[in-house]
Design a protein around this motif. Structure first.
Motif, PDB file in Angstrom:
ATOM      1  N   LYS A 240       0.826  -1.219   0.000  1.00 58.06           N
ATOM      2  CA  LYS A 240       0.000   0.000   0.000  1.00 58.06           C
ATOM      3  C   LYS A 240       0.859   1.267   0.000  1.00 58.06           C
ATOM      4  O   LYS A 240       0.349   2.348  -0.269  1.00 58.06           O
ATOM      5  CB  LYS A 240      -0.936   0.008   1.209  1.00 58.06           C
ATOM      6  N   LEU A 241       2.138   1.136   0.342  1.00 57.28           N
ATOM      7  CA  LEU A 241       3.054   2.282   0.221  1.00 57.28           C
ATOM      8  C   LEU A 241       2.955   2.888  -1.176  1.00 57.28           C
ATOM      9  O   LEU A 241       3.051   4.099  -1.354  1.00 57.28           O
ATOM     10  CB  LEU A 241       4.506   1.821   0.396  1.00 57.28           C
ATOM     11  N   LEU A 242       2.775   1.997  -2.160  1.00 62.42           N
ATOM     12  CA  LEU A 242       2.768   2.452  -3.554  1.00 62.42           C
ATOM     13  C   LEU A 242       1.491   3.201  -3.902  1.00 62.42           C
ATOM     14  O   LEU A 242       1.362   3.744  -4.989  1.00 62.42           O
ATOM     15  CB  LEU A 242       2.958   1.255  -4.493  1.00 62.42           C
ATOM     16  N   ASN A 243       0.530   3.213  -2.963  1.00 58.40           N
ATOM     17  CA  ASN A 243      -0.711   3.974  -3.197  1.00 58.40           C
ATOM     18  C   ASN A 243      -0.548   5.453  -2.903  1.00 58.40           C
ATOM     19  O   ASN A 243      -1.495   6.225  -3.083  1.00 58.40           O
ATOM     20  CB  ASN A 243      -1.850   3.435  -2.328  1.00 58.40           C
ATOM     21  N   PHE A 244       0.621   5.857  -2.434  1.00 64.66           N
ATOM     22  CA  PHE A 244       0.796   7.285  -2.147  1.00 64.66           C
ATOM     23  C   PHE A 244       0.446   8.106  -3.403  1.00 64.66           C
ATOM     24  O   PHE A 244       0.888   7.791  -4.507  1.00 64.66           O
ATOM     25  CB  PHE A 244       2.223   7.596  -1.687  1.00 64.66           C
ATOM     26  N   GLY A 245      -0.376   9.129  -3.213  1.00 66.79           N
ATOM     27  CA  GLY A 245      -0.797   9.981  -4.331  1.00 66.79           C
ATOM     28  C   GLY A 245      -1.941   9.409  -5.142  1.00 66.79           C
ATOM     29  O   GLY A 245      -2.493  10.087  -6.002  1.00 66.79           O
ATOM     30  N   HIS A 246      -2.298   8.147  -4.875  1.00 65.97           N
ATOM     31  CA  HIS A 246      -3.261   7.469  -5.739  1.00 65.97           C
ATOM     32  C   HIS A 246      -4.705   7.591  -5.280  1.00 65.97           C
ATOM     33  O   HIS A 246      -5.612   7.445  -6.092  1.00 65.97           O
ATOM     34  CB  HIS A 246      -2.886   5.990  -5.902  1.00 65.97           C
ATOM     35  N   THR A 247      -4.947   7.827  -3.995  1.00 65.01           N
ATOM     36  CA  THR A 247      -6.345   7.908  -3.542  1.00 65.01           C
ATOM     37  C   THR A 247      -6.990   9.147  -4.168  1.00 65.01           C
ATOM     38  O   THR A 247      -8.024   9.052  -4.838  1.00 65.01           O
ATOM     39  CB  THR A 247      -6.402   7.956  -2.002  1.00 65.01           C
ATOM     40  N   ILE A 248      -6.348  10.287  -4.000  1.00 65.69           N
ATOM     41  CA  ILE A 248      -6.857  11.508  -4.636  1.00 65.69           C
ATOM     42  C   ILE A 248      -6.549  11.475  -6.135  1.00 65.69           C
ATOM     43  O   ILE A 248      -7.364  11.895  -6.957  1.00 65.69           O
ATOM     44  CB  ILE A 248      -6.282  12.756  -3.934  1.00 65.69           C
ATOM     45  N   GLY A 249      -5.405  10.922  -6.510  1.00 64.42           N
ATOM     46  CA  GLY A 249      -5.019  10.863  -7.929  1.00 64.42           C
ATOM     47  C   GLY A 249      -6.033  10.124  -8.789  1.00 64.42           C
ATOM     48  O   GLY A 249      -6.423  10.597  -9.856  1.00 64.42           O
ATOM     49  N   HIS A 250      -6.491   8.968  -8.317  1.00 66.81           N
ATOM     50  CA  HIS A 250      -7.484   8.211  -9.099  1.00 66.81           C
ATOM     51  C   HIS A 250      -8.756   9.020  -9.297  1.00 66.81           C
ATOM     52  O   HIS A 250      -9.367   9.001 -10.368  1.00 66.81           O
ATOM     53  CB  HIS A 250      -7.840   6.893  -8.401  1.00 66.81           C
TER      54      HIS A 250
END
Ligand SMILES: NC(=O)c1ccc[n+]([C@@H]2O[C@H](COP(=O)([O-])OP(=O)(O)OC[C@H]3O[C@@H](n4cnc5c(N)ncnc54)[C@H](O)[C@@H]3O)[C@@H](O)[C@H]2O)c1
Ligand SMILES: [Zn+2]
Length: 375
Positions: A240-250
């Motif tokens: 889940k570290l790799l999700n940084f920027g992805h919650t808002i990014g998606h």
């Protein structure tokens, strides 16, 4: 880390190897001679990657000269069930058997689609990834996540399916457009931010158009992605570290494709997501102000801003709620504790996320007023 001989380095990502270096394609050629009869090989690419990269692949892997290419249209719409049905049918017409091999030659669209097809056709045939976009090399081709879009939702259907190997041949990037190159750089920046300050600063300072300079940075980014996947191949926690920027990014990415403005590329949306989520990291008392300012100035300078209104917040939050990663209810973020250090599963509420969107909206306005001569 192990080396397999001169000029090829082997890294491991969960259940599969990743090969880097000047001689990865000759190595693929040698392997195929013994393990994959030409009549059972299929090269999957989009029309651009088959035009730009297949001739070079064939010079290294002449074995593939008689393999029939399977061509899809470039772009995300090819990650669809209709395209899968056509390719499954095609493989069946050609009597592809369990020993068949699919070579995915392309960006993330091709490796996501081709991995999914290989994982499902006759309960699974073999595949290798030969990424041709920067996004593919540092991210999408590695880690065994495959899938397609369905019911209007990105990556709704898919499976974990390891390729036999990933062969990273950096010279393919010569023909990649600048916007696509930057798209991949966003994920490299993310790798640095969550795992290595040195990598972050190296990417930040590099002249990105120079492929010679980029090559060792690609190597380091791949090594970070591999290390994170090794810690957690099925995304239970560390990955889940790799999700940084992805919650808002998606949510930004999806929102941009609904509206009148040009759609954002995934990496462009993640860059916005990283600004917002770095801001949230600061607000949560996790990240110091100086580091946040540095990250923000870097990303807003590198990527074009995305303008939206206060009225759009509601829709963006709705898109975030639909994101499968937040299925448990509230929002859970990967946030930064510093440059090169992240923490997963930080719960935040809609009001806090809204404040981050406000922050970014005003930042874009301010940046445009100061940096755009026409504004
Ligand atoms: N499975 C994963 O872990 C993972 C991770 C990140 C992204 N993805 C997926 O990857 C996709 C995005 O990947 P992408 O950015 O590579 O998109 P893409 O595959 O659509 O490639 C982008 C564009 O670049 C072109 N292109 C690729 N290589 C080229 C080359 N060498 N020269 C000239 N043109 C070239 C392609 O034809 C395409 O038009 C998304 O569908 C995303 O969901 C998956
Ligand atoms: Zn991403």
């Amino acid at each position: 880390m192990t080396t397999t001989g001169k000029d090829v380095e082997e890294l491991w990502a969960g259940g599969h190897p990743v090969y880097l270096g000047a001689h990865v394609l000759p190595m693929l050629a040698r392997w195929m001679e013994f393990e994959a009869p030409p009549e059972q090989c299929y090269v999957l690419g989009d029309s651009t990657t088959l035009r730009q990269c297949l001739p070079e692949l064939l010079t290294y892997v002449p074995h593939l000269q008689h393999a029939e290419p399977i061509e899809v249209a470039p772009g995300e719409p090819s990650k669809s069930i209709e395209v899968c049905t056509a390719i499954w049918g095609h493989l069946s017409d050609r009597e592809a058997e369990r020993g068949a091999l699919v070579v995915n030659l392309g960006g993330g669209v091709v490796s996501d689609l081709g991995g999914f097809i290989a994982g499902t056709y006759k309960r699974g045939i073999r595949h290798v990834n030969v990424p041709t976009s920067l996004m593919g090399m540092v991210d999408a081709s590695i880690g065994g996540k495959t899938g397609i879009d369905a019911a209007g939702i990105k990556n709704l259907v898919g499976l974990f399916r390891d390729p036999l190997g990933v062969y990273v041949h950096v010279p393919f990037l010569r023909t990649l457009g600048k916007r696509e190159l930057l798209n991949g750089v966003a994920e490299m920046i993310k790798h640095g931010l969550v795992r290595s300050a040195d990598h972050y600063h190296a990417v930040r300072e590099a002249p990105l158009h120079d492929i010679g300079v980029l090559a060792p940075l690609i190597h380091d980014s791949v090594a970070i992605k591999c290390a994170v996947v090794n810690d957690d191949p099925h995304e239970q926690s560390a990955r889940k570290l790799l999700n940084f920027g992805h919650t808002i990014g998606h949510a930004m990415e999806a929102h941009s494709w609904e509206g009148q403005q040009r759609g954002l590329l995934h990496g462009e949306a993640v860059a916005i997501g990283m600004i917002c989520e770095a801001w949230l990291s600061w607000r949560q008392g996790l990240l110091d102000r100086g580091s946040f300012d540095q990250i923000e100035a870097h990303l807003i300078g590198l990527f074009k801003g995305y303008a939206f209104n206060n009225d759009d917040h509601h829709r963006m939050l709705e898109l975030m709620r639909n994101d499968k990663k937040n299925a448990e209810g509230g929002f859970r973020f990967t946030l930064l504790r510093g440059i090169g250090d992240a923490v997963v599963n930080v719960p935040l509420n809609a009001a806090q996320v809204g404040e981050a969107l406000d922050h970014y909206r005003l930042l874009v306005r301010h940046h445009a007023a100061h940096h755009d001569p026409e504004a």
